[in-house]
Write an enzyme that holds these catalytic residues in place. Structure first.
Site, short mmCIF file in Angstrom:
data_model
loop_
_atom_site.label_atom_id
_atom_site.label_comp_id
_atom_site.label_asym_id
_atom_site.label_seq_id
_atom_site.Cartn_x
_atom_site.Cartn_y
_atom_site.Cartn_z
N LYS A 131 0.93 -1.21 0.06
CA LYS A 131 0.17 -0.03 0.20
C LYS A 131 0.89 1.29 0.09
CE LYS A 131 -3.16 2.47 3.06
NZ LYS A 131 -3.71 2.58 4.44
N ASP A 178 -2.59 10.47 3.73
CA ASP A 178 -3.87 10.16 3.88
C ASP A 178 -4.52 11.15 4.86
OD1 ASP A 178 -6.34 8.90 3.99
OD2 ASP A 178 -5.57 7.17 5.43
N LYS A 210 -10.06 12.89 8.75
CA LYS A 210 -9.36 12.61 9.83
C LYS A 210 -9.34 13.82 10.96
CE LYS A 210 -6.18 8.88 8.14
NZ LYS A 210 -6.64 7.75 9.07
N ASP A 262 1.77 6.33 5.66
CA ASP A 262 0.76 5.28 5.16
C ASP A 262 1.07 4.76 3.75
OD1 ASP A 262 -1.72 4.26 5.85
OD2 ASP A 262 -2.89 5.66 4.60
N ASP A 311 -12.19 7.18 4.44
CA ASP A 311 -10.84 6.65 5.00
C ASP A 311 -10.58 5.19 5.08
OD1 ASP A 311 -8.52 7.71 6.57
OD2 ASP A 311 -9.66 7.40 8.49
N GLU A 320 -9.47 3.67 2.66
CA GLU A 320 -9.29 3.75 1.42
C GLU A 320 -8.12 2.62 0.98
OE1 GLU A 320 -5.55 4.93 3.16
OE2 GLU A 320 -7.75 5.47 3.64
N ARG A 322 -7.82 -0.53 1.49
CA ARG A 322 -8.22 -1.75 0.79
C ARG A 322 -8.85 -1.53 -0.63
NH1 ARG A 322 -12.36 -2.27 5.63
NH2 ARG A 322 -10.47 -0.99 6.55
#
Length: 503
Positions: free
Chosen positions: A271, A276, A283, A294, A353, A355, A357
Site C-alpha cells: 500500500k 492520507d 481525520k 501510510d 478513510d 481507502e 483496501r
C-alpha cells in the site's frame, strides 16, 4: 537519501581486539554474566567491569550503554559497552536492538572509524545474529531528521568488525557472508525508513515512483511505472476513486527480480498512500500528523526486493505498489459512490478513510492474474489492528496455513512480531451491500479482520497472506534503542522469508 556519502565501509579484521587502534571500540556484554565483555579477556577493563557489576552499576541488560575512556589493556581510545541481554535469550532481535543502540550513541558526530568486537558465542557457528548486529548498527547511524539544517546522525566512515577470538580461518567465509548480509539488509531497512520519513510534499506519487524505480535499477531490478492513462486502461477503479480528490495523479510501480530463472514467482504487494487525510471522511488533525507513513507497505516491499537482488537470492519476486494521495478536492469520491474494481467487482464506498483496501484490491487482482505461487501484501491498513495488538505487533491473516506459518517463522527468526488473527467466513456478511457486490467497511467490531476479508475477495485461490502493519510501521517516541518516525518494519522478515522460500 542514502546516497554514497551515507554508506559506511565494513571490513572484517583478524587482529586481537585489544590491539585495535580506533577512537571507539564497541564491546558487547551479556546480562548478569560472570564473563568479561567480548574481547576484554583478563585486561584491566575486565576487572573494572567486574567491579561495576558488583556495585549494580552495570548489568548488561539489552541496550544498556556504558562509555569508558582510556580502557585499561586496550589500544582503543574509548570503549562503549553495550548490553546484549541474557545469553539464553540472545537472538537476532536482541542483536539488532543492541547494535542500533550502540551506533545511535556514537553516530551523533562524524567518526572516521569504529570497531565492533563479535562475541565468540556468535562466531563459533556464524549465524544471523551477526547479520542482525550489523543491521542494527547500520540502522542506528541513520536518524529521521532528513530535513535538519545540520545532520543529527552520521554513518561511520569504516566499521571494523573483529571476532573475539582472533583465529577464524575455518569460519572466515561464513563470517564475511553474514557481515555482507547485515550490511545489505541494514541499508534496506534505512531505505524504507527514509522513504517513510520523507515529507509528503516531497513524495507525491509520481516522485515516489521515480525514487523507487531509481533504487531498484541500481540493484539491476527491472522497474515499470504506470501513469494515469495506463491506470485507467487497466481498470484500476479503486485506485482512481481514492486518487480523485488529489491534484496529483496516482502511479503504479512494478518491480521484477528474477533470481531463479523461468520458474514461478512470489508476489509482494504494498500500500502506497503518500498522504492520507481521510478524504471526505476527514481525520482529526492529530490523526493526520503521521500520515506520511501510510505508504510504509510500498516502502518495505521496494526495499526488500532491492535487498533480495543485492543478495542474489535464488528466488523470483514481482512487487506491485499502488501510490496515491487521499485528499478532499472537488472530485473526491463521496460516501455512497460505487467503484468498479479491476476484477469487475463493485464496491459501495461508505467511508473514504477506508481507502487502503480499495487500492490494494486492484493491485491484488492484477497480481493474481499473473499466477504467482504466493501473494503477500503489507499495509498500514487499520487502526483496529492497533487496538487489538498494540503498536509493536502486526496482524497476520490469510487463506493458507502453510504460508502463514512460514511468515511467522521468518518473524521469529528476525525478532519482528506478528500475531495471527482469524479470517472466518461469517465476517463476509458484514461486507454485504444493498447496491453493490461489497461495501468497503463492515460493522463496529473486528475492523482489521473485516478489512482482510475484503482483500480476500480479490486474490482468488492463490495462497495469500496479509500483514496489517499499522502499529509497528511508526514510532511516536524516541529512545536509546528506537527512533521516532518510520521503523522500516518487516524488511528483515521479508528478506528472511525470501531466503527460505524459493518460488
Amino acid at each position: 537519501m542514502l546516497d554514497g556519502s551515507d554508506l559506511m565501509k565494513i571490513r572484517l579484521l583478524r587482529d586481537r581486539p585489544t590491539q585495535i587502534l580506533s577512537p571507539w571500540v564497541i564491546l558487547p556484554v551479556f546480562e548478569n554474566s560472570p564473563n568479561p565483555p567480548a574481547g576484554a579477556g583478563d585486561t584491566g577493563l575486565a576487572t573494572l567491569v567486574g567491579r561495576l557489576r558488583d556495585r549494580k552499576e552495570l548489568t548488561g541488560s539489552l541496550g544498556e550503554l556504558t562509555a569508558i575512556h582510556e580502557p585499561a589493556g586496550f589500544a582503543a581510545a574509548s570503549a562503549l559497552l553495550v548490553g546484549l541481554g541474557p545469553l539464553e535469550k540472545w537472538d537476532a532481535g536482541a542483536a539488532f536492538t543492541a547494535g542500533f543502540a550502540a551506533s545511535k550513541r556514537l553516530a551523533g558526530q562524524p567518526r572516521d572509524e569504529v570497531a565492533l568486537i563479535l562475541p565468540a558465542v556468535a562466531t563459533d557457528f556464524p549465524d544471523e545474529r551477526i547479520s542482525a548486529l550489523i543491521e542494527g548498527i547500520t540502522a542506528g547511524t541513520r536518524g529521521p531528521g532528513l530535513r535538519k539544517s545540520e545532520p543529527g546522525r552520521y554513518a561511520f566512515g569504516t566499521l571494523n568488525v573483529v571476532p573475539e577470538e582472533g583465529e577464524v580461518a575455518g569460519r572466515l567465509e561464513a563470517l564475511e557472508s553474514q557481515i555482507r548480509r547485515g550490511e545489505i539488509v541494514g541499508q534496506a531497512v534505512n531505505l524504507a525508513r527514509d522513504l517513510v520519513n520523507t515529507p509528503p510534499a516531497d513524495k507525491r506519487p509520481e516522485a515516489l515512483a521515480a525514487r523507487i524505480r531509481e533504487v531498484a535499477q541500481e540493484a539491476e531490478v527491472s522497474a515499470e511505472v504506470w501513469d494515469l492513462a495506463r491506470i485507467r486502461s487497466e481498470r484500476f477503479g479503486g485506485l482512481l476513486g481514492v486518487a480523485a480528490g488529489s491534484s496529483h495523479a496516482p502511479a503504479v510501480v512494478i518491480l521484477e527480480y528474477r533470481g531463479a530463472g523461468e520458474g514461478p514467482h512470489i508476489a509482494l504487494v504494498g500500500k502506497g498512500v503518500t498522504f492520507d487525510s481521510g478524504g471526505l471522511s476527514l481525520k482529526p488533525s492529530a490523526s493526520m500528523e503521521d500520515m506520511k507513513c501510510d505508504m510504509t507497505g510500498a516502502a518495505v516491499v521496494a526495499a526488500s526486493v532491492r535487498a533480495a537482488a543485492l543478495l542474489k537470492l535464488p528466488v523470483n519476486v514481482t512487487a506491485y505498489m499502488a501510490l496515491c494521495e487521499n485528499m478532499t478536492g472537488g472530485e473526491a469520491m463521496k460516501l455512497g459512490d460505487v467503484l468498479t474494481m479491476r476484477n469487475g467487482k463493485t464496491v459501495e464506498v461508505l467511508n473514504t478513510d477506508a481507502e487502503g483496501r480499495l487500492i490494494l484490491a486492484d493491485v491484488l487482482s492484477y497480481a493474481s492474474e499473473r499466477s504467482p505461487s504466493r501473494i503477500i501484501d503489507l499495509a498500514t491498513l487499520t487502526g483496529a489492528c492497533m487496538v487489538a495488538l498494540g503498536l509493536k505487533v502486526a496482524g497476520l491473516l490469510g487463506n493458507d496455513d502453510r504460508l502463514r506459518d512460514e511468515i511467522l517463522a521468518a518473524c521469529s527468526a528476525t525478532g519482528e512480531r506478528a500475531w495471527q488473527l482469524p479470517l472466518d467466513e461469517d465476517v463476509r456478511e458484514a461486507l454485504k451491500s444493498n447496491v453493490a457486490d461489497l461495501k468497503n467497511v463492515g460493522g463496529k467490531w473486528g475492523g482489521a479482520i473485516t478489512a482482510a476479508k475484503f482483500l480476500e475477495q480479490f486474490v482468488g485461490d492463490i495462497p495469500w497472506a496479509h500483514l496489517d502493519i499499522a502499529g509497528p510501521a511508526w514510532s511516536d517516541s524516541d529512545s536509546v534503542t528506537r527512533d521516532a518516525g518510520g521503523t522500516g518494519c518487516f524488511v528483515q522478515t521479508l528478506v528472511k522469508f525470501l531466503e527460505g522460500s524459493g518460488s
